[in-house]
Design an enzyme around this catalytic site. Structure first.
Site, mmCIF file in Angstrom:
data_model
loop_
_atom_site.group_PDB
_atom_site.id
_atom_site.type_symbol
_atom_site.label_atom_id
_atom_site.label_comp_id
_atom_site.label_asym_id
_atom_site.label_seq_id
_atom_site.Cartn_x
_atom_site.Cartn_y
_atom_site.Cartn_z
ATOM 1 C CE LYS A 238 -3.239 2.691 2.808
ATOM 2 N NZ LYS A 238 -3.982 2.829 4.063
ATOM 3 C CD GLU A 287 -5.497 8.563 10.771
ATOM 4 O OE1 GLU A 287 -4.683 7.649 10.939
ATOM 5 O OE2 GLU A 287 -5.792 9.005 9.645
#
Length: 480
Positions: A238, A287
Site C-alpha cells: 500500500k 484521525e
C-alpha cells in the site's frame, strides 16, 4: 477552586495569585543560578469564567505575528487547548526528532517552578505544535516557520473541558532576571486578553477566487497508476498519495473565521490551527494518532472511505457497502496491524476492535478501528507519536519501501500535511491527531491537501474522485 479576579480584565490575576506567581519566578531564578545560568520555566494556573471561549479569546488577543495554537474536539466534552506566544521553542529534525523534542521537554519540566497539576487536561505548562510528515519535511519557502519537529511552550494558554476553563501563564526565567518585572509582564499579558467568540467569516466582497491544482489532475491519475503497477509487482502492499489544490483569493484568508466554520461543521473532528508568523496551518482531521493519559493510551486506525448522501437510506447503504468492501477492509487491516505491532513492545496489553465500524463526518464516511493499550512504562506521548508515525493510513506498507516513493510520485512537499499535530503537558500526557483535511493559509493563497490509500485493486480515476470528496471539507469554506 477560586476563579481568577474580575477586577479590570476578566483574566486579571487576584493578589494571592500574583503573589504565588512571584514565588515561582523567584524560585526559578534561584534554580537558574544554581544550574550555571540555564533558564528555568516558571508559571501559574488559575481557573477563569466557564463562559470564556478559549479559541475565540486567542484569535481576538493575538499580537501581530505572535505564534498561536488551537486544538478543539467539540463533541468530546468541548475539549480545547488554545495558546499564545512562545516562551521556549523546541525544534528538531531528522529521524530522532520525536525523541529529541520529548527529551528537551522533560528536561525543562524537571527544574520548573510551577503549580501542581490541577484543572482539565492541557492546563498548566504545555508544549504545543507538531511535526512534518518527513524527517526533513517543510523545506519549501511556503512552509517557513514549520520545522520538521516544532513544539512551542506558550506564554499563555487556555484549556477547557466541560464547564471548566483554566488559564496558564508560563515564562522562561534566567538567574539575572528581575522577578517583579517578569511577573508584571505576565500579569499584563493576562490583562490584555479579550474574551470574544470566534469571528464570523466575512466573504470576499469582490470574489475572484481561483481554484487551481498544484499539478494537473492527469498527473495524479498517472501517479496512482504507477503506484498500482509497483504494488501488483510485489514491491509493496500500500502507498498513500496526496494532492495539493490552491485557492487564490483577492484578500488574505481569515484563519479565525475558517476555524469557526470548521468547528461548527465537524464537531467530532480535531479542529486545529497552528499559526507561525504570517502563515496558519488549519484542519478538521478525523484521525487520532495517539492519546495518553497516565499509562492508558488510545488511537484509531482509520482507512477506507466513501461519500455521504442527504438521503438516510442511501447514506446507510453507502456505509454498508464500505463495510463489505474487500479493498477498503484490506486497507483498514494493514493500518490496524501496523499500529498493534508498534504499540505491543511498550504495552502490558494492546487490543483493537474485532470489526471496524463506520464513522460519519459531514461530507465523508470512514472505516475505523479503535485501539487501546495499557502501557508497561510511562512513555511520553511525543515519543508514542514518533513510534506510530507515519501509519499506513498516511504513508504505506512496508513504510521503508513506501516513504521514498511518496515524494517521487506526488511531486510536492507535504510539509506538516499528514504529520502529527497536538500538545503535551507536565505529566507528558497529551494527544496528537494526524493533520488531514488540512490547508496552509499564506495571505491570499491557501494550499489544501488530501490523499488516498492506493492498493492493488485501486482505480486511478476513482482515487482522484475520492480526493475531491476529501477536499470538500475546506474548499467550499476557503472559496466563500
Amino acid at each position: 477552586m477560586a476563579v481568577a479576579s474580575v477586577t479590570g480584565s476578566p483574566f486579571s490575576l487576584a493578589p494571592a495569585e500574583r503573589a504565588r506567581l512571584l514565588r515561582h519566578v523567584e524560585l526559578a531564578a534561584k534554580r537558574a543560578r544554581h544550574r550555571g545560568g540555564s533558564p528555568v520555566l516558571a508559571g501559574i494556573s488559575v481557573r477563569v469564567d466557564a463562559g470564556v471561549d478559549p479559541s475565540g479569546t486567542v484569535v481576538a488577543s493575538r499580537r501581530g505575528d505572535e505564534p498561536w495554537f488551537v486544538m478543539e474536539q467539540p463533541d468530546r466534552g468541548g475539549s480545547v487547548v488554545a495558546a499564545l506566544g512562545c516562551a521556549v521553542a523546541i525544534d528538531a529534525d531528522g529521524p530522532d526528532r520525536f525523541r529529541t523534542v520529548a527529551r528537551r521537554w522533560r528536561t525543562l519540566l524537571a527544574a520548573a517552578a510551577v503549580d501542581p497539576p490541577a484543572g482539565p487536561r492541557g492546563s498548566g505548562p504545555v508544549a504545543v505544535g507538531g511535526f512534518a510528515f518527513a524527517d526533513q519535511g517543510g523545506a519549501s519557502p511556503h512552509w517557513r516557520g514549520f520545522a520538521p519537529g516544532s513544539m512551542h511552550v506558550p506564554e499563555l494558554s487556555l484549556a477547557r473541558r466541560g464547564d471548566e476553563v483554566w488559564m496558564s501563564l508560563t515564562a522562561l526565567i534566567a538567574g539575572a532576571d528581575n522577578p517583579d518585572a517578569r511577573v508584571a509582564d505576565l500579569a499584563a499579558r493576562a490583562d490584555e486578553l479579550v474574551s470574544r467568540p470566534l469571528p464570523m467569516l466575512d466573504p470576499d466582497p469582490v470574489g475572484g477566487h481561483e481554484v487551481v491544482g498544484a499539478m494537473p489532475p492527469e498527473h495524479y491519475v498517472g501517479a496512482v497508476a504507477r503506484a498500482v503497477e509497483r504494488i501488483r509487482a510485489g514491491k509493496l502492499a500500500k502507498i498513500v498519495l496526496a494532492r495539493e489544490v490552491q485557492v487564490h483569493a483577492s484578500q488574505a484568508h481569515q484563519a479565525g473565521g475558517v476555524l469557526g466554520i470548521l468547528r461548527d461543521a465537524f464537531p467530532s473532528c480535531f479542529v486545529f490551527c497552528v499559526g507561525r508568523g504570517e502563515r496558519t496551518f488549519i484542519a478538521a482531521s478525523p484521525e487520532l494518532l495517539i492519546r495518553r493519559d497516565g499509562l492508558r493510551a488510545g488511537t484509531l486506525a482509520l482507512a477506507g472511505s466513501t461519500r455521504r448522501s442527504a438521503d438516510p437510506a442511501v447514506d446507510d447503504h453507502l456505509g454498508e457497502q464500505l463495510l463489505q468492501s474487500t479493498k477498503d477492509r484490506g486497507e483498514q487491516q494493514i493500518v490496524t496491524a501496523r499500529i498493534l505491532r508498534a504499540l505491543r513492545p511498550h504495552s502490558v496489553w494492546v487490543t483493537g476492535a474485532e470489526e471496524p465500524e463506520v464513522v460519519r463526518m459531514a461530507n465523508i464516511q470512514h472505516l475505523a478501528t479503535p485501539i487501546r493499550a495499557q502501557l508497561a512504562a510511562p512513555v511520553p506521548v511525543v515519543e508514542l507519536a514518533g513510534l506510530l508515525h507515519p501509519t499506513p493510513a498516511v504513508g504505506g506498507e512496508p513504510h521503508a519501501v513506501a516513504l521514498p516513493m511518496i515524494p517521487e510520485l506526488e511531486g510536492l512537499d507535504r510539509g506538516w500535511y499528514a504529520g502529527p499535530v497536538g500538545w503535551t503537558d507536565a505529566n507528558e500526557d497529551g494527544e496528537f491527531c494526524v493533520a488531514l483535511r488540512s490547508a496552509l493559509l499564506d495571505g491570499p493563497v491557501a494550499r489544501c491537501y488530501a490523499g488516498v490509500g492506493v492498493v492493488a485493486d485501486s482505480d486511478p480515476a476513482a482515487e482522484l474522485a475520492e480526493t475531491e470528496i476529501k477536499l470538500q471539507a475546506l474548499l467550499p469554506v476557503l472559496a466563500l
